[in-house]
Scaffold this motif. Structure first.
Motif, short mmCIF file in Angstrom:
data_model
loop_
_atom_site.label_atom_id
_atom_site.label_comp_id
_atom_site.label_asym_id
_atom_site.label_seq_id
_atom_site.Cartn_x
_atom_site.Cartn_y
_atom_site.Cartn_z
N TYR A 1 0.80 -1.22 0.00
CA TYR A 1 0.00 0.00 0.00
C TYR A 1 0.84 1.28 0.00
O TYR A 1 0.40 2.30 -0.50
N GLU A 2 2.06 1.23 0.50
CA GLU A 2 2.94 2.39 0.38
C GLU A 2 3.31 2.62 -1.08
O GLU A 2 3.26 3.74 -1.58
N ARG B 1 0.19 3.78 -2.89
CA ARG B 1 -0.13 5.17 -2.52
C ARG B 1 0.70 6.13 -3.35
O ARG B 1 0.19 7.09 -3.92
N ASP C 1 -0.57 6.46 -6.76
CA ASP C 1 -1.97 6.90 -6.77
C ASP C 1 -2.95 5.76 -7.04
O ASP C 1 -3.92 5.90 -7.76
N TYR C 2 -2.68 4.61 -6.46
CA TYR C 2 -3.56 3.44 -6.48
C TYR C 2 -4.06 3.08 -7.89
O TYR C 2 -5.27 3.05 -8.13
#
Length: 170
Positions: A143-144, A147, A150-151
């Protein structure tokens, strides 16, 4: 573009959770033998909550087999790393990103880490514990990276109940 690599994973529940995270984020999973369990094991399936079929994964005989088949930028998670996992700019990578995690009991071999010191990192924790759980570390790292990117291709609303679900009266 994003890949998770498990070097000799030992605990089926961790790998099942990681498979679920990979399935939900479109992240490719690479498993390097020996595995401490069978991929058919019921605990693996239980922790994967029947999402394992959506996980794209490949199994390799050893680390050299993995390296020979996968080019890109390798990042190594280790409790011995001296750089924070957030100190890297994953957006700048023009090639596939591989997040490499060691086995639960001993981590990654020192020989592998020593040849990659610039890409060794750690998730900061206090002195009360030696390390975080492997599946938690994978989720934090995936998820870092996502993120920072921008997913890409991830949903920002529930596909089953809709974006306005909370606005609707019950």
């Amino acid at each position: 573009m994003l890949n998770v690599v498990l070097f000799e994973p030992e605990i089926p529940g961790n790998t099942g959770n990681i498979m679920r995270t990979c399935a939900g984020t479109g992240t490719k999973l690479h498993l390097i033998k020996p595995l401490g369990f069978s991929l058919e094991e019921r605990y693996l399936k239980r922790s994967g909550a029947n999402y394992i079929e959506y996980c794209d994964y490949t199994v390799y005989e050893n680390y050299d087999d993995f390296v020979s088949k996968n080019q890109g930028t390798y990042y190594f998670l280790t409790r011995y790393g001296t750089k924070s996992h957030t100190s890297f700019d994953y957006r700048s990578s023009k090639e596939p990103i591989y997040l490499i995690f060691g086995k639960e009991s001993t981590g990654l071999p020192k020989e592998i880490l020593q040849s990659q010191l610039d890409h060794c990192m750690r998730i900061p924790i206090n002195e009360n514990i030696r390390a975080l759980n492997l599946s938690n570390c994978v989720a934090i790292m995936v998820y870092e990276v996502l993120r920072q990117l921008d997913y890409p291709d991830l949903l920002f609303s529930d596909p089953f109940k809709g974006a306005d679900y909370l606005m609707k009266k019950s």
